[in-house]
Scaffold this motif. Structure first.
Motif, PDB file in Angstrom:
ATOM      1  N   ILE A 141       0.860  -1.184   0.000  1.00 20.18           N
ATOM      2  CA  ILE A 141       0.000   0.000   0.000  1.00 20.18           C
ATOM      3  C   ILE A 141       0.897   1.233   0.000  1.00 20.18           C
ATOM      4  N   ILE A 142       0.738   2.081  -0.998  1.00 22.58           N
ATOM      5  CA  ILE A 142       1.545   3.285  -1.097  1.00 22.58           C
ATOM      6  C   ILE A 142       0.761   4.439  -0.504  1.00 22.58           C
ATOM      7  N   GLY A 143       1.299   5.033   0.565  1.00 24.17           N
ATOM      8  CA  GLY A 143       0.649   6.167   1.201  1.00 24.17           C
ATOM      9  C   GLY A 143       0.052   5.826   2.556  1.00 24.17           C
ATOM     10  N   ALA A 144       0.445   6.584   3.593  1.00 19.76           N
ATOM     11  CA  ALA A 144      -0.060   6.354   4.951  1.00 19.76           C
ATOM     12  C   ALA A 144      -0.978   7.478   5.397  1.00 19.76           C
ATOM     13  N   GLY A 145      -1.743   8.013   4.456  1.00 15.53           N
ATOM     14  CA  GLY A 145      -2.844   8.888   4.826  1.00 15.53           C
ATOM     15  C   GLY A 145      -4.021   8.045   5.263  1.00 15.53           C
ATOM     16  N   LEU A 175      -6.452   2.981   6.373  1.00 15.50           N
ATOM     17  CA  LEU A 175      -7.744   2.306   6.499  1.00 15.50           C
ATOM     18  C   LEU A 175      -7.751   1.012   5.708  1.00 15.50           C
ATOM     19  N   LEU A 176      -7.216   1.033   4.501  1.00 20.81           N
ATOM     20  CA  LEU A 176      -7.131  -0.193   3.703  1.00 20.81           C
ATOM     21  C   LEU A 176      -6.265  -1.229   4.417  1.00 20.81           C
ATOM     22  N   PHE A 217      -0.194  -7.470  -5.266  1.00 19.32           N
ATOM     23  CA  PHE A 217      -0.908  -6.292  -5.751  1.00 19.32           C
ATOM     24  C   PHE A 217      -0.310  -5.044  -5.114  1.00 19.32           C
ATOM     25  N   ILE A 218      -0.489  -3.913  -5.785  1.00 21.59           N
ATOM     26  CA  ILE A 218      -0.114  -2.620  -5.227  1.00 21.59           C
ATOM     27  C   ILE A 218      -1.362  -1.746  -5.183  1.00 21.59           C
ATOM     28  N   ALA A 219      -1.583  -1.107  -4.041  1.00 22.50           N
ATOM     29  CA  ALA A 219      -2.680  -0.164  -3.885  1.00 22.50           C
ATOM     30  C   ALA A 219      -2.095   1.241  -3.794  1.00 22.50           C
ATOM     31  N   GLY A 220      -2.392   2.078  -4.774  1.00 20.34           N
ATOM     32  CA  GLY A 220      -1.893   3.446  -4.787  1.00 20.34           C
ATOM     33  C   GLY A 220      -2.837   4.374  -4.042  1.00 20.34           C
ATOM     34  N   VAL A 233     -11.863   2.577  -0.683  1.00 24.40           N
ATOM     35  CA  VAL A 233     -11.194   1.574   0.147  1.00 24.40           C
ATOM     36  C   VAL A 233     -12.157   0.448   0.516  1.00 24.40           C
ATOM     37  N   ALA A 234     -13.409   0.789   0.767  1.00 20.93           N
ATOM     38  CA  ALA A 234     -14.396  -0.256   1.065  1.00 20.93           C
ATOM     39  C   ALA A 234     -14.532  -1.215  -0.114  1.00 20.93           C
TER      40      ALA A 234
END
Length: 389
Positions: A7-11, A16-17, A153-156, A305-306
């Motif tokens: 997962i890219i990004g810790a906002g 949440l994801l 997988f990568i989640a941007g 994200v849901a």
């Protein structure tokens, strides 16, 4: 390192994801270019739809939300000295919750360690590779050492300026944008709100918003030309402007205090429809931007994200990929409806440079119709509280 989902990004979207996947035992890691303090220093939205609060409660990350969040059953549209209350709860049976995005992010950060969610902060030179291949990778530098993560997988989830969207080739891109000819000048201060619910105001001098983060912290905005700079607006000038606009229509009047933060934010509507490319999936601001009118940004990220978490859980738990294949279409259907609502409110409540007397009369007529039509108020309430997933 090998993981299921990088997962890219810790906002709030990325965290949440990560929490939703870890709750189902799915291996994942969150990689973030900035420090925690930098992320928590960003002042963003503060109105949460039921979709967003339901996800936090599903995870059990809701103690502070329940203790400090403010339940709001309505909001207000104002035109000059006229204030129109939209009773959201009466029309939908639901409500929104005032709780700052910074606080949502803090809660997700604080819960990560105890729930086995790995988060790498200050990952420099972050890049994505082979996203259309069988095993995409993420590379970054930490403490002078280069690291590589191989993932399924990568989640941007890395926002508008992150690297995820930029690694999709131009030949696969479908995007749409509307840039607005003004920005929002905002001030955050530890003073009680001027009204018990939000007020969106449209006057001769343009748009203004009175909102809050708590019973003792207020957030105000006014519309300014894109050429304006913060130096043009000393605090006293802004407080004078806010008092002139909100004292006649608010219950308590504007209370002044030293600014905790002041900024000018540009406004745009943007949709990047290529939300899936190979094994890369985009969510949140990496795929779309909405004007802050209507408070849809964070909530739209939560619905992405849901959908994405449901799809990844189905893949790992049951070997079913139909939701992964349908993620883009499912997310975009809700994104465009949220974009429409934000665009509608922006057009209704702002003064555009190209508009004249006719357009201003149209705005006044629309607000008059809203004031007198229960059906119109119901439609606005349905969109404001959040469309169903």
């Amino acid at each position: 390192m090998k993981t299921g989902v990088a997962i890219i990004g810790a906002g709030p979207a990325g965290l949440l994801l990560g929490h939703l996947l870890r709750a189902e035992g799915i291996d994942c890691v969150v990689v973030e270019r900035q420090s925690p303090d930098y992320i928590l220093g960003r002042i963003r939205a503060g109105v949460l739809e039921r979709t967003t609060t339901d996800l936090l409660r599903r995870l059990g990350i809701d103690a502070r939300l329940d203790a400090e969040g403010i339940i709001e059953s309505g909001f207000n549209l104002a035109d000059g000295d006229r204030r129109i209350r939209i009773d959201v709860t009466a029309h939908t049976g639901r409500h929104v919750t005032v709780y700052g995005q910074t606080e949502v992010t803090r809660d997700l950060m604080d819960a990560a360690g105890g729930r086995g969610l790995r988060v790498v902060y200050e990952a420099a030179d972050l890049s994505l590779h082979d996203v259309d291949g069988a095993e995409p990778t993420v590379r970054y530098v930490k403490d002078g050492v280069t690291h590589t993560i191989a993932a399924d997988f990568i989640a941007g989830c890395d926002g508008f300026h992150g690297p995820s969207r930029k690694c999709i080739p131009a030949s696969a891109v479908a995007e749409f944008e509307r840039v607005y000819p003004f920005g929002w000048l905002g001030i955050l201060a530890d003073v009680p709100p001027c009204h018990d619910e939000l007020i969106y105001a449209n006057g001769d001098r343009g748009f203004a918003l009175a909102s809050m983060r708590s019973h003792t912290r207020s957030r105000y905005y006014i519309q300014v030309p894109v050429t304006e700079e913060l130096a043009d607006w000393p605090e006293a000038r802004l407080w004078d402007e806010l008092a002139a606009r909100f004292d006649p229509i608010s219950a308590h009047g504007v209370t002044r205090g030293p600014a905790l933060e002041m900024s000018i934010a540009p406004l745009r509507s943007y949709v990047f429809e290529t939300m899936r490319y190979g094994r890369l999936f985009l969510a949140g601001d990496s795929a779309h931007i909405v004007p802050p009118t209507g408070a849809k940004g964070l909530n739209l990220a939560a619905s992405d994200v849901a959908y994405l978490s449901d799809a990844l859980i189905a893949h790992y738990a049951r070997g079913e990929d139909a939701l992964l294949k349908g993620y883009q279409a499912r997310a975009l259907a809700r994104i465009w409806k949220a974009e429409r609502f934000s665009w509608y409110l922006t057009k209704l409540m702002h003064r555009f440079p190209e508009d004249g007397a006719f357009e201003h009369r149209m705005q006044a007529a629309e607000l008059d119709y809203i004031e007198r039509s229960e059906a119109m108020q119901a439609a606005i309430s349905e969109n404001y509280v959040g469309l169903p997933l």
